[in-house]
Design a protein around this motif. Structure first.
Motif, short mmCIF file in Angstrom:
data_model
loop_
_atom_site.label_atom_id
_atom_site.label_comp_id
_atom_site.label_asym_id
_atom_site.label_seq_id
_atom_site.Cartn_x
_atom_site.Cartn_y
_atom_site.Cartn_z
N HIS A 120 0.83 -1.21 0.00
CA HIS A 120 0.00 0.00 0.00
C HIS A 120 0.86 1.26 0.00
O HIS A 120 1.76 1.42 0.80
N GLY A 121 0.57 2.15 -0.93
CA GLY A 121 1.29 3.40 -1.00
C GLY A 121 2.45 3.38 -1.97
O GLY A 121 2.93 4.42 -2.38
N VAL A 122 2.93 2.22 -2.34
CA VAL A 122 4.07 2.14 -3.25
C VAL A 122 3.59 2.27 -4.69
O VAL A 122 4.14 3.02 -5.47
N MET A 123 2.56 1.52 -5.04
CA MET A 123 2.04 1.54 -6.40
C MET A 123 0.71 2.26 -6.43
O MET A 123 -0.09 2.13 -5.51
N LYS A 124 0.51 3.03 -7.47
CA LYS A 124 -0.73 3.78 -7.63
C LYS A 124 -1.21 3.64 -9.07
O LYS A 124 -0.41 3.40 -9.96
N ASP A 125 -2.49 3.80 -9.27
CA ASP A 125 -3.01 3.88 -10.63
C ASP A 125 -2.85 5.31 -11.11
O ASP A 125 -3.15 6.26 -10.37
N ILE A 126 -2.36 5.47 -12.32
CA ILE A 126 -2.18 6.79 -12.92
C ILE A 126 -3.16 6.90 -14.07
O ILE A 126 -3.31 5.98 -14.87
N ARG A 127 -3.80 8.04 -14.16
CA ARG A 127 -4.80 8.26 -15.21
C ARG A 127 -4.39 9.47 -16.06
O ARG A 127 -3.99 10.49 -15.52
N VAL A 128 -4.53 9.32 -17.37
CA VAL A 128 -4.32 10.42 -18.29
C VAL A 128 -5.66 10.68 -18.96
O VAL A 128 -6.20 9.80 -19.63
N HIS A 129 -6.22 11.87 -18.73
CA HIS A 129 -7.50 12.25 -19.33
C HIS A 129 -7.20 13.09 -20.57
O HIS A 129 -6.39 14.00 -20.53
#
Length: 185
Positions: A120-129
């Motif tokens: 938890h906290g190491v990997m995140k989902d990244i979004r490009v709109h």
């Protein structure tokens, strides 16, 4: 009188603009406001070669391969807040001075996401709109799952330059996979 499109004619012939995008990373708010560019990774499908006595046949492979990183360039703000957001994230993953910082990042249990285990906290989902010409709202979204920063460029200061240039930095994110979705209106 409105023209009826032929069955295979596209309904929208507008070209996608390169400067209508926004990056969203949960808990990292300073980076998204100064983003100047990002590169959506390429996708490769291997070609299998089958030799026969008369000719070579090329067949489609079965395993997609994504470019290794998702790269973004951003303007560094005067307080270095956006640079520090990425730097601190990386230092939390692999601290160089104490195990306490690493323990703080890992204070919650390991959870499992589609790409495998995530601390938890190491990997995140990244979004490009991506916004299109026809609509002011986001029409397309690229989602990079289980992403984390793997490289942050150096900051290069120069005193011999005639013009004052805005300082930029580039961050490379590793990820497990990415997907594209189109928001239909």
């Amino acid at each position: 009188m409105a023209r009826t499109p032929r069955p295979k004619e596209p309904l929208n012939n507008n070209s996608l603009q390169e400067n209508k995008f926004e990056l969203v990373i949960a808990d990292l708010y300073h980076v998204m406001y100064k983003l100047t560019s990002c590169s959506i990774p390429g996708i490769s499908l291997p070609v299998l070669r089958m030799d026969t006595p008369f000719r070579v046949h090329h067949l489609a492979g079965y395993k997609l391969s994504f470019d290794e990183t998702f790269d973004c360039t951003f303007e560094v703000d005067e307080e270095l807040k956006n640079y520090d957001e990425i730097s601190n994230w990386m230092r939390g993953i692999a601290p160089t001075d104490s195990a306490e910082k690493h323990k703080m990042l890992l204070r919650e249990d390991i959870r499992y996401v589609e790409g495998g285990p995530d601390i938890h906290g190491v990997m995140k989902d990244i979004r490009v709109h991506i916004t299109t010409n026809s609509y002011a709202t986001s029409r397309h979204e690229f989602i990079f799952q289980s992403a984390f920063p793997s490289k942050l460029s150096k900051l290069e200061f120069k005193s011999d330059s005639e013009d004052s240039q805005v300082l930029t930095a580039t961050v490379s994110f590793s990820y497990s996979k990415f997907e594209h979705s189109a928001n239909r209106l």
